[in-house]
Design an enzyme around this catalytic site. Structure first.
Site, PDB file in Angstrom:
ATOM      1  N   ASP A   1       0.721  -1.165   0.139  1.00  0.00           N
ATOM      2  CA  ASP A   1      -0.234   0.125  -0.183  1.00  0.00           C
ATOM      3  C   ASP A   1       0.939   1.088  -0.357  1.00  0.00           C
ATOM      4  O   ASP A   1       1.859   1.599   1.032  1.00  0.00           O
ATOM      5  CB  ASP A   1      -0.712  -0.052   1.565  1.00  0.00           C
ATOM      6  CG  ASP A   1      -2.123   1.202   1.487  1.00  0.00           C
ATOM      7  OD1 ASP A   1      -2.296   1.083   0.148  1.00  0.00           O
ATOM      8  OD2 ASP A   1      -1.852   1.243   2.417  1.00  0.00           O
TER       9      ASP A   1
ATOM     10  N   ASP B   1      -9.468  -0.466   2.308  1.00  0.00           N
ATOM     11  CA  ASP B   1      -9.963  -0.063   0.657  1.00  0.00           C
ATOM     12  C   ASP B   1     -10.454  -0.074  -0.086  1.00  0.00           C
ATOM     13  O   ASP B   1     -11.415   0.045  -0.261  1.00  0.00           O
ATOM     14  CB  ASP B   1      -8.511  -0.239   0.086  1.00  0.00           C
ATOM     15  CG  ASP B   1      -6.908   0.449   0.491  1.00  0.00           C
ATOM     16  OD1 ASP B   1      -7.004   1.463   1.807  1.00  0.00           O
ATOM     17  OD2 ASP B   1      -5.839   0.076  -0.665  1.00  0.00           O
TER      18      ASP B   1
ATOM     19  N   THR C   1      -3.639   6.227  -4.052  1.00  0.00           N
ATOM     20  CA  THR C   1      -2.781   6.941  -3.142  1.00  0.00           C
ATOM     21  C   THR C   1      -1.234   6.390  -4.003  1.00  0.00           C
ATOM     22  O   THR C   1      -0.606   7.521  -3.754  1.00  0.00           O
ATOM     23  CB  THR C   1      -3.150   5.993  -1.735  1.00  0.00           C
ATOM     24  OG1 THR C   1      -2.541   4.762  -2.177  1.00  0.00           O
ATOM     25  CG2 THR C   1      -3.440   5.889  -1.164  1.00  0.00           C
ATOM     26  N   THR C   2      -1.000   5.734  -4.197  1.00  0.00           N
ATOM     27  CA  THR C   2       0.286   5.505  -5.086  1.00  0.00           C
ATOM     28  C   THR C   2       0.334   6.376  -6.797  1.00  0.00           C
ATOM     29  O   THR C   2       0.973   7.043  -6.331  1.00  0.00           O
ATOM     30  CB  THR C   2       0.858   3.963  -5.662  1.00  0.00           C
ATOM     31  OG1 THR C   2       0.689   3.665  -4.370  1.00  0.00           O
ATOM     32  CG2 THR C   2       2.520   4.041  -6.011  1.00  0.00           C
TER      33      THR C   2
HETATM   34  P1  ADP Z   1      -2.766   2.626  -6.102  1.00  0.00           P
HETATM   35  O1  ADP Z   1      -2.113   2.898  -4.256  1.00  0.00           O
HETATM   36  O2  ADP Z   1      -2.777   4.347  -7.116  1.00  0.00           O
HETATM   37  O3  ADP Z   1      -4.432   2.594  -5.608  1.00  0.00           O
HETATM   38  P2  ADP Z   1      -2.466  -0.262  -6.678  1.00  0.00           P
HETATM   39  O4  ADP Z   1      -1.260  -0.693  -6.935  1.00  0.00           O
HETATM   40  O5  ADP Z   1      -3.654  -0.125  -6.306  1.00  0.00           O
HETATM   41  O6  ADP Z   1      -2.042   1.591  -6.319  1.00  0.00           O
HETATM   42  O7  ADP Z   1      -2.646   0.329  -8.133  1.00  0.00           O
HETATM   43  C1  ADP Z   1      -3.721   0.689  -9.161  1.00  0.00           C
HETATM   44  C2  ADP Z   1      -3.932   0.525 -10.370  1.00  0.00           C
HETATM   45  O8  ADP Z   1      -3.355  -0.490 -11.642  1.00  0.00           O
HETATM   46  C3  ADP Z   1      -4.298   1.113 -11.075  1.00  0.00           C
HETATM   47  O9  ADP Z   1      -4.735   1.841 -12.497  1.00  0.00           O
HETATM   48  C4  ADP Z   1      -5.281   0.027 -12.110  1.00  0.00           C
HETATM   49  O10 ADP Z   1      -6.731   0.854 -13.417  1.00  0.00           O
HETATM   50  C5  ADP Z   1      -4.610  -1.083 -12.261  1.00  0.00           C
HETATM   51  N1  ADP Z   1      -4.878  -2.408 -12.300  1.00  0.00           N
HETATM   52  C6  ADP Z   1      -5.657  -2.728 -11.351  1.00  0.00           C
HETATM   53  N2  ADP Z   1      -5.624  -3.968 -11.544  1.00  0.00           N
HETATM   54  C7  ADP Z   1      -5.779  -4.047 -12.867  1.00  0.00           C
HETATM   55  C8  ADP Z   1      -5.062  -5.007 -14.157  1.00  0.00           C
HETATM   56  N3  ADP Z   1      -5.500  -6.732 -13.709  1.00  0.00           N
HETATM   57  N4  ADP Z   1      -4.749  -4.830 -15.141  1.00  0.00           N
HETATM   58  C9  ADP Z   1      -4.645  -3.832 -15.438  1.00  0.00           C
HETATM   59  N5  ADP Z   1      -4.140  -2.717 -14.530  1.00  0.00           N
HETATM   60  C10 ADP Z   1      -4.655  -2.820 -13.424  1.00  0.00           C
HETATM   61 MG    MG Z   2      -5.308   1.006  -5.124  1.00  0.00          MG
END
Ligand code: ADP
Ligand code: MG
Length: 539
Positions: free
Chosen positions: A71, A393, A104-105
């Site tokens: 996270d 989340d 958040t990332t």
């Molecule tokens: P954050 O803290 O920003 O939410 P995450 O590590 O949760 O970061 O990543 C979120 C990103 O990953 C989003 O841009 C989402 O669209 C992308 N994402 C999530 N699942 C998939 C998937 N199966 N294929 C492609 N992109 C994905």
């Molecule tokens: Mg996320």
């Protein structure tokens, strides 16, 4: 600011009495460069966690305690950061966490990329204020276009949206369980369209032991408590509850007082009187029609029988937070003294029952005020910590989704679609702001590049193929399939995210990058570490 107030020896000093003594100052371009470097360093620290193929971070604190997490905001909030710009970025990420719970990332990566691109323009001689103005226009444009490319999601796909928010956290079946449970919990407290969902109505109890997949959700408030005696009723329907900010105990001496007992009967009668007072309180409760009693403090064993006799189900040492929740759910007022309590302070419930799940005792209270409790399980404390963060989340995302079922395609699709529109918008702008809008468009495409990078796919070709495929297929839904490396329809893959998360990430990232661009002067107070001179004190 330029004037006579500069530091001694800085060359610009025009005053005889320098005011900013013991201050390190960097100004203009060098200040901006250092600030942007700090922002990039911070984003570099969490970049590798983005997306489903993102890796975890192992955090170790001063006391050697460890934490494994994927996270972004947890990593940032745990890190010890000195630089003020890095702190601004962390604040942006924390705000994202508060408002949207997810993204958040992404916020930090977007802000750092915006600043990096701004720096390239500054090197070409464009003023930071011009870039800031361009960024603001780009942001406003993007926010209106987000509504254009978003769409309503069917009920059956809601789980996919919640699962997308759990990308990279834990394993597949764990994401499934957490997404299902979160949605169910939110539906349990949903009061109807247009009514804001109150997240405090969902409680999480964490328990080590068992698998994450054994987690469950139950209607009502559940407390990991057992009634004080098995002779009390196990289940009561449609009754009254009293919440006591105290206990039913013999008082202990407050002052250091000595009693000179001259007669063997004195102490006994003293105790008897006290017990009678406790019994009187219980009788008062009975006359008010109290069926359930929850105390913040203890209940003595010798009054247990009397409570049993009155048919009251009693619980002791209930935490303040649980009493608050019960007070909200049952519409009860916390009382300080039983004797002076009237009927109007009591709350009501539909069911108050004691159950046993997997060998553990629980007290379940269902009332008119909707509530849900999630019992989260994990085999170790490390796992349960990450499970709790996942629930946090996914509950946030589920709440947004149940309130507003508008979503965007993930996998970078929406960012590319917005960047394409931004470039066309930039073409219509005269002046140097056009370059800033283009830089902004390039910046928001970073999401696809980082997602690909973390999946071991070539970032540049991934981005190019997504752009090309979106134009060829005339679709805003094409993003990157991280398993195959192909540009595909993210809606078909079920990679969807609530519109609020993307909007907030754009707003937060733009805000922090503009704030950084506006700083052209950094003044650091020199901090002396005070070491007491023990020798001088004669020690
Ligand atoms: P954050 O803290 O920003 O939410 P995450 O590590 O949760 O970061 O990543 C979120 C990103 O990953 C989003 O841009 C989402 O669209 C992308 N994402 C999530 N699942 C998939 C998937 N199966 N294929 C492609 N992109 C994905
Ligand atoms: Mg996320």
């Amino acid at each position: 600011m330029s004037g006579p107030y500069f530091i001694e020896g800085c060359g610009e000093c025009m005053s005889e009495t320098p005011i900013l003594r013991d201050t390190v100052r960097s100004t203009g371009r060098s200040a901006l460069q250092k600030n942007i470097q700090a922002a990039l360093a911070l984003s570099g620290a969490i970049r590798s966690t983005l997306g489903p193929k993102g890796l975890d971070k192992l955090l170790i604190d001063d006391d050697g305690r460890t934490l494994v997490t994927n996270d972004g905001v947890t990593v940032l909030e745990t890190a010890k950061v000195e630089h003020p710009v890095a702190k601004m970025m962390i604040n942006a990420s924390s705000t994202q966490d508060k408002i949207a719970k997810d993204g958040t990332t992404t916020t930090v990566i977007l802000a750092a990329e915006m600043l990096q691109n701004a720096w390239q323009l500054i090197l070409q001689g464009i003023h930071p204020s011009t870039i800031a103005r361009g960024f603001r226009k780009a942001e406003q444009f993007v926010l209106t276009k987000i509504d254009e490319i978003s769409f309503g999601v069917e009920e059956r796909l809601c789980k996919n949206v919640v699962k997308t928010s759990l990308a990279g956290k834990g394993y597949q079946s764990m994401q499934n369980t957490i997404a299902e449970i979160s949605l169910e919990a939110v539906k349990m407290v949903f009061e109807g369209d247009g009514v804001k969902i109150d997240p405090t109505k969902i409680k999480i109890i964490s328990q080590t032991g068992g698998k994450v997949d054994d987690s469950r959700v139950m209607r009502g408030f559940v407390l990991a408590k057992k009634r004080i005696s098995a002779n009390m009723p196990k289940e009561i329907k449609n009754g009254k509850i009293m919440l006591l900010d105290g206990g039913l105990e013999n008082r202990s001496m407050k002052s250091d007082l000595k009693l000179n007992v001259t007669d063997v009967g004195v102490l006994e009668s003293f105790r008897k009187k006290e017990r009678e007072m406790l019994f009187a309180q219980i009788n008062h409760m009975e006359s008010l029609g109290v069926n359930v009693l929850a105390c913040r403090e203890g209940i003595d064993d010798d009054v247990k029988k009397h409570l049993e006799g009155c048919g009251i189900q009693a619980f002791r040492r209930v935490s303040n937070s649980d009493l608050d929740l019960l007070s909200k759910a049952c519409n009860a007022t916390m009382v300080g003294s039983i004797i002076s309590t009237g009927r109007d302070s009591l709350g009501s419930f539909n069911i108050s029952k004691n159950i046993n799940l997997d060998g553990k005792d629980f007290w379940v209270v269902e009332s008119e005020g909707k509530a849900a409790t999630i019992i989260a399980k994990g085999s170790t404390t490390d796992i349960i910590g990450e499970v709790e963060r996942c629930f946090d989340d996914s509950l946030g995302v589920s709440i947004q989704l149940i309130e507003n079922k508008t979503v965007l395609c993930g996998g970078g699709a929406s960012y590319v679609a917005l960047a394409r529109r931004l470039r066309r918008f930039a073409e219509t702008m005269p002046g140097r702001e056009q370059l800033a809008v283009e830089a902004y468009a390039d910046a928001i495409e970073v999401v696809v590049r980082v997602l690909a990078e973390n999946a071991g796919i070539d970032p540049i070709s991934s981005l190019l193929s997504v752009v090309a495929e979106q134009i060829n297929a005339k679709s805003d839904r094409i993003g990157i399939n991280l398993d195959t490396g192909n540009a595909e329809d993210m809606g078909d893959l079920g990679v969807l995210e609530p519109v609020g998360i993307v909007k907030q990430a754009i707003i937060g990232a733009t805000e922090v990058s503009i704030s950084v661009l506006r700083i052209d002067d950094v003044l650091w107070a020199k901090q002396d570490i005070q070491i007491p001179d023990l020798a001088q004190d004669g020690m």
